[in-house]
Write a protein that holds these residues in place. Structure first.
Motif, PDB file in Angstrom:
ATOM      1  N   LEU A   4       8.958   6.757  -5.405  1.00  0.00           N
ATOM      2  CA  LEU A   4       7.799   7.050  -4.573  1.00  0.00           C
ATOM      3  C   LEU A   4       7.095   5.770  -4.133  1.00  0.00           C
ATOM      4  CD1 LEU A   4       5.913   9.116  -3.313  1.00  0.00           C
ATOM      5  CD2 LEU A   4       4.648   9.204  -5.476  1.00  0.00           C
ATOM      6  N   GLU A   5       6.903   4.849  -5.057  1.00  0.00           N
ATOM      7  CA  GLU A   5       6.264   3.573  -4.707  1.00  0.00           C
ATOM      8  C   GLU A   5       7.112   2.795  -3.701  1.00  0.00           C
ATOM      9  OE1 GLU A   5       3.890   2.442  -8.811  1.00  0.00           O
ATOM     10  OE2 GLU A   5       6.052   2.092  -8.705  1.00  0.00           O
ATOM     11  N   THR A   6       8.424   2.825  -3.896  1.00  0.00           N
ATOM     12  CA  THR A   6       9.315   2.121  -2.970  1.00  0.00           C
ATOM     13  C   THR A   6       9.230   2.705  -1.580  1.00  0.00           C
ATOM     14  OG1 THR A   6      10.840   1.565  -4.775  1.00  0.00           O
ATOM     15  CG2 THR A   6      11.711   1.453  -2.524  1.00  0.00           C
ATOM     16  N   GLN A   7       9.236   4.056  -1.477  1.00  0.00           N
ATOM     17  CA  GLN A   7       9.167   4.693  -0.167  1.00  0.00           C
ATOM     18  C   GLN A   7       7.852   4.370   0.534  1.00  0.00           C
ATOM     19  OE1 GLN A   7      11.621   6.201   1.334  1.00  0.00           O
ATOM     20  NE2 GLN A   7      12.968   5.986  -0.423  1.00  0.00           N
ATOM     21  N   ASN A   8       6.771   4.282  -0.241  1.00  0.00           N
ATOM     22  CA  ASN A   8       5.468   3.977   0.356  1.00  0.00           C
ATOM     23  C   ASN A   8       5.376   2.546   0.867  1.00  0.00           C
ATOM     24  OD1 ASN A   8       4.461   6.550  -0.109  1.00  0.00           O
ATOM     25  ND2 ASN A   8       3.593   6.028  -2.101  1.00  0.00           N
TER      26      ASN A   8
END
Length: 255
Positions: A4-8
């Motif tokens: 999730l952090e990577t996608q953001n």
């Protein structure tokens, strides 16, 4: 760093806006996460396509020159005839408004086809990658009761999974893929020696569409939207055989 952090942060990473520590964390995550790595590659491909000359509109030189001349004339007339200035500006504003309206109309008419065109390129790229050794399926099974539960917890929806062996299209397995800027379900079928990829994901708020078929790089690509779900099918099957498969899928996914 998790998915999730990577996608953001992936857009900021692509634009070079992150500090060294965050960039290294993302690079480390991409090396170990196939889904995020695929998302990164898709974003790179999309940026390249958007930067292509065919998608970049530059206003004609005569139009820019006319606007510049009109602005200079309006500016010069301001010191001698202030009461005329509003009318001069009104003409410029009307001209600009007309240009903006035409551009908006053209953009509306072309935006959907352009988006589908880019998505079709993603579908072809994902299909070609799946044909590489050990890339076809994350869960290899013809048992729908094995394939369907495998997606649980990996997607925010439950794809329809059915073995169509009795109709000549046996289920081979499934995998997690990344299209349209989101994780999607990819189901793999075969017809004799031909591989068929069926991609599906939610299309909330989208209107139902009829099936359309196109040819890309030697592959037949079909897509449609039904009951807030988007479906894309691709294979090197001939058009008639692929339409038979599409009809079977549409029968399965009808409410």
């Amino acid at each position: 760093m998790n998915c999730l952090e990577t996608q953001n942060l992936i857009h900021a990473y692509l634009d070079g806006e992150l500090d060294l520590v965050k960039s290294l964390e993302i690079e480390e995550h991409l090396q170990g996460c196939g889904a995020c790595s695929q998302a990164y590659k898709n974003h790179q491909a999309l940026r390249t396509a958007l930067n292509a000359g065919s998608l970049y509109f530059r206003s004609p030189a005569p139009l820019r020159k006319r606007i510049q001349v009109a602005l200079r004339q309006a500016d010069r007339s301001g010191t001698h005839a202030p009461r005329v200035l509003p009318w001069r500006w009104l003409g410029v504003v009307v001209s600009l408004a007309a240009v903006m309206f035409v551009t908006w109309s053209v953009t509306r008419s072309l935006s959907a086809p352009a988006a589908n065109d880019l998505l079709a390129q993603e579908v072809v790229a994902s299909h070609v990658r799946s044909l590489m050794p050990d890339h076809l399926a994350d869960v290899a099974s013809s048992d729908q009761h094995t394939v369907k539960p495998w997606f649980s917890g990996k997607l925010d929806f439950s794809p329809v999974v059915e073995d169509l062996a009795n109709q000549g299209f046996p289920l081979v397995g499934g995998r997690l893929d990344y299209l349209d800027n989101r994780p999607v379900a990819a189901l793999v079928y075969r017809y004799q020696q031909h591989v068929i990829n069926l991609f599906s994901w939610p299309a909330v708020g989208a209107s139902d569409t009829t099936m359309t078929m196109d040819t890309r790089q030697g592959y037949h690509v079909a897509h449609w939207i039904k009951s807030n779900m988007a479906y894309w099918v691709i294979s090197d099957l001939n058009e008639t055989e692929l339409q038979q498969f599409v009809q079977l899928v549409q029968n399965l996914t009808s409410p």
